[in-house]
Design a protein around this motif. Structure first.
Motif, mmCIF file in Angstrom:
data_model
loop_
_atom_site.group_PDB
_atom_site.id
_atom_site.type_symbol
_atom_site.label_atom_id
_atom_site.label_comp_id
_atom_site.label_asym_id
_atom_site.label_seq_id
_atom_site.Cartn_x
_atom_site.Cartn_y
_atom_site.Cartn_z
ATOM 1 N N VAL A 41 0.867 -1.429 0.039
ATOM 2 C CA VAL A 41 0.057 0.216 0.175
ATOM 3 C C VAL A 41 0.793 1.412 -0.082
ATOM 4 O O VAL A 41 0.402 2.330 -0.628
ATOM 5 N N CYS A 42 1.915 1.221 0.749
ATOM 6 C CA CYS A 42 2.897 2.416 0.623
ATOM 7 C C CYS A 42 3.318 2.568 -1.068
ATOM 8 O O CYS A 42 3.248 3.586 -1.333
ATOM 9 N N SER A 43 3.848 1.469 -1.607
ATOM 10 C CA SER A 43 4.200 1.681 -2.922
ATOM 11 C C SER A 43 3.046 2.105 -3.745
ATOM 12 O O SER A 43 3.259 3.179 -4.803
ATOM 13 N N GLY A 44 1.899 1.601 -3.522
ATOM 14 C CA GLY A 44 0.712 2.032 -4.339
ATOM 15 C C GLY A 44 0.557 3.423 -4.106
ATOM 16 O O GLY A 44 0.159 4.121 -5.042
ATOM 17 N N GLY A 45 0.587 3.892 -2.930
ATOM 18 C CA GLY A 45 0.352 5.183 -2.496
ATOM 19 C C GLY A 45 1.234 6.147 -3.383
ATOM 20 O O GLY A 45 1.181 7.490 -3.760
ATOM 21 N N VAL A 46 2.473 5.775 -3.256
ATOM 22 C CA VAL A 46 3.638 6.651 -3.699
ATOM 23 C C VAL A 46 3.479 6.819 -5.384
ATOM 24 O O VAL A 46 3.545 7.730 -6.068
ATOM 25 N N LEU A 47 3.372 5.453 -5.881
ATOM 26 C CA LEU A 47 2.933 5.313 -7.273
ATOM 27 C C LEU A 47 1.740 6.258 -7.592
ATOM 28 O O LEU A 47 2.119 7.110 -8.745
ATOM 29 N N ARG A 48 0.551 6.347 -6.734
ATOM 30 C CA ARG A 48 -0.305 7.313 -7.376
ATOM 31 C C ARG A 48 -0.061 8.768 -7.366
ATOM 32 O O ARG A 48 -0.126 9.618 -8.274
ATOM 33 N N LYS A 49 0.840 9.147 -6.074
ATOM 34 C CA LYS A 49 1.288 10.384 -6.029
ATOM 35 C C LYS A 49 2.317 10.962 -7.098
ATOM 36 O O LYS A 49 1.828 11.920 -7.763
ATOM 37 N N ILE A 50 3.191 9.903 -7.535
ATOM 38 C CA ILE A 50 3.907 10.425 -8.759
ATOM 39 C C ILE A 50 3.076 10.638 -9.991
ATOM 40 O O ILE A 50 3.372 11.611 -10.639
ATOM 41 N N LYS A 98 10.426 4.288 -15.117
ATOM 42 C CA LYS A 98 11.250 5.274 -14.373
ATOM 43 C C LYS A 98 10.388 5.874 -13.338
ATOM 44 O O LYS A 98 10.695 5.954 -12.191
ATOM 45 N N ILE A 99 8.963 5.803 -13.504
ATOM 46 C CA ILE A 99 7.947 5.940 -12.357
ATOM 47 C C ILE A 99 8.275 4.987 -11.280
ATOM 48 O O ILE A 99 8.125 5.389 -10.202
ATOM 49 N N PHE A 100 8.186 3.663 -11.657
ATOM 50 C CA PHE A 100 8.530 2.624 -10.565
ATOM 51 C C PHE A 100 9.776 2.777 -9.992
ATOM 52 O O PHE A 100 9.827 2.279 -8.668
ATOM 53 N N GLU A 101 10.791 3.002 -10.474
ATOM 54 C CA GLU A 101 12.194 3.571 -9.911
ATOM 55 C C GLU A 101 12.057 4.508 -8.950
ATOM 56 O O GLU A 101 12.422 4.524 -7.737
ATOM 57 N N LEU A 102 11.232 5.602 -9.298
ATOM 58 C CA LEU A 102 11.057 6.805 -8.208
ATOM 59 C C LEU A 102 10.228 6.114 -7.210
ATOM 60 O O LEU A 102 10.399 6.786 -5.978
ATOM 61 N N THR A 103 9.165 5.399 -7.357
ATOM 62 C CA THR A 103 8.314 4.764 -6.302
ATOM 63 C C THR A 103 8.998 4.052 -5.349
ATOM 64 O O THR A 103 8.911 4.322 -4.169
ATOM 65 N N ARG A 104 9.943 3.276 -5.930
ATOM 66 C CA ARG A 104 10.893 2.352 -4.852
ATOM 67 C C ARG A 104 11.798 3.267 -4.083
ATOM 68 O O ARG A 104 11.920 3.078 -2.844
ATOM 69 N N GLU A 121 8.746 -6.490 -8.303
ATOM 70 C CA GLU A 121 7.542 -5.852 -8.868
ATOM 71 C C GLU A 121 7.473 -6.190 -10.418
ATOM 72 O O GLU A 121 8.500 -6.189 -11.123
ATOM 73 N N THR A 122 6.427 -6.220 -10.901
ATOM 74 C CA THR A 122 5.801 -6.269 -12.097
ATOM 75 C C THR A 122 4.633 -5.363 -12.358
ATOM 76 O O THR A 122 3.996 -5.099 -11.417
ATOM 77 N N TYR A 123 4.333 -5.091 -13.431
ATOM 78 C CA TYR A 123 3.213 -4.448 -13.916
ATOM 79 C C TYR A 123 2.521 -4.755 -14.998
ATOM 80 O O TYR A 123 3.248 -5.214 -16.155
#
Length: 131
Positions: A41-50, A98-104, A121-123
Motif C-alpha cells: 500500500v505504501c508503494s501504491g500510494g507513492v505510485l499514485r502520487k507520482i 522510471k516511475i516505478f524506480e521513483l516509487t521504490r 515488482e511487475t506491472y
C-alpha cells in the motif's frame, strides 16, 4: 503506539480505529499480513502520487502481493512480489519504468525493509475501465 495484551491478541487504538494483531488469524490481523500490506500500500500510494504529480491520467490501480516465507527458519518473510495493474494509464513502458524506480526510491516502507526482504515488482496496463 501502545499495545494492550488481550487473551489472544494485542490491541492498539489508532486515529482510524482499533487495530487487533494476533499470530492466529481467528483473532486479528497477522503480523506478516500487516508487513506485506504496508509494503504494497505504501508503494501504491507513492505510485499514485507520482502519477498525479506528472499529470498522467489513470482510472485505477490494483496491487496483488505474493509472499514467500522461510518455513525452515522463524517463518520470516523472505520475498514479496508486487504485481501492479494500472487501468487506462496514459504513459509509455519507458516512462512507467522510471516511475516505478521513483516509487521504490520514495516509499519509506520499501526503503525500510529492502535490505532484509527481496521485493520484486511487475506491472501491466489494461486499456479498459476497472470493474
Amino acid at each position: 503506539m501502545e499495545y494492550k495484551m488481550m487473551e489472544n491478541s494485542f490491541v492498539t487504538d489508532l486515529e482510524f480505529g482499533q487495530l487487533e494483531v494476533s499470530g492466529n488469524a481467528d483473532y486479528g490481523f497477522r503480523p506478516y499480513q500487516l508487513l506485506v500490506s504496508s509494503v504494497a500500500v505504501c508503494s501504491g500510494g507513492v505510485l499514485r502520487k507520482i502519477l498525479e504529480k506528472k499529470r498522467l491520467s489513470y482510472k485505477d490501480i490494483r496491487i496483488k502481493a505474493d509472499v514467500k516465507r522461510n518455513e525452515a527458519g522463524a517463518n520470516e518473510v523472505t520475498d514479496i512480489h508486487l504485481h501492479f495493474t494500472l487501468f487506462d494509464v496514459d504513459a509509455s513502458d519507458e516512462k512507467l519504468g522510471k516511475i516505478f524506480e521513483l516509487t521504490r526510491k520514495n516509499c519509506p516502507i520499501y526503503q525500510s525493509v529492502k535490505d532484509s526482504i527481496r521485493i520484486t515488482e511487475t506491472y501491466e496496463c489494461m486499456n479498459q475501465s476497472a470493474n
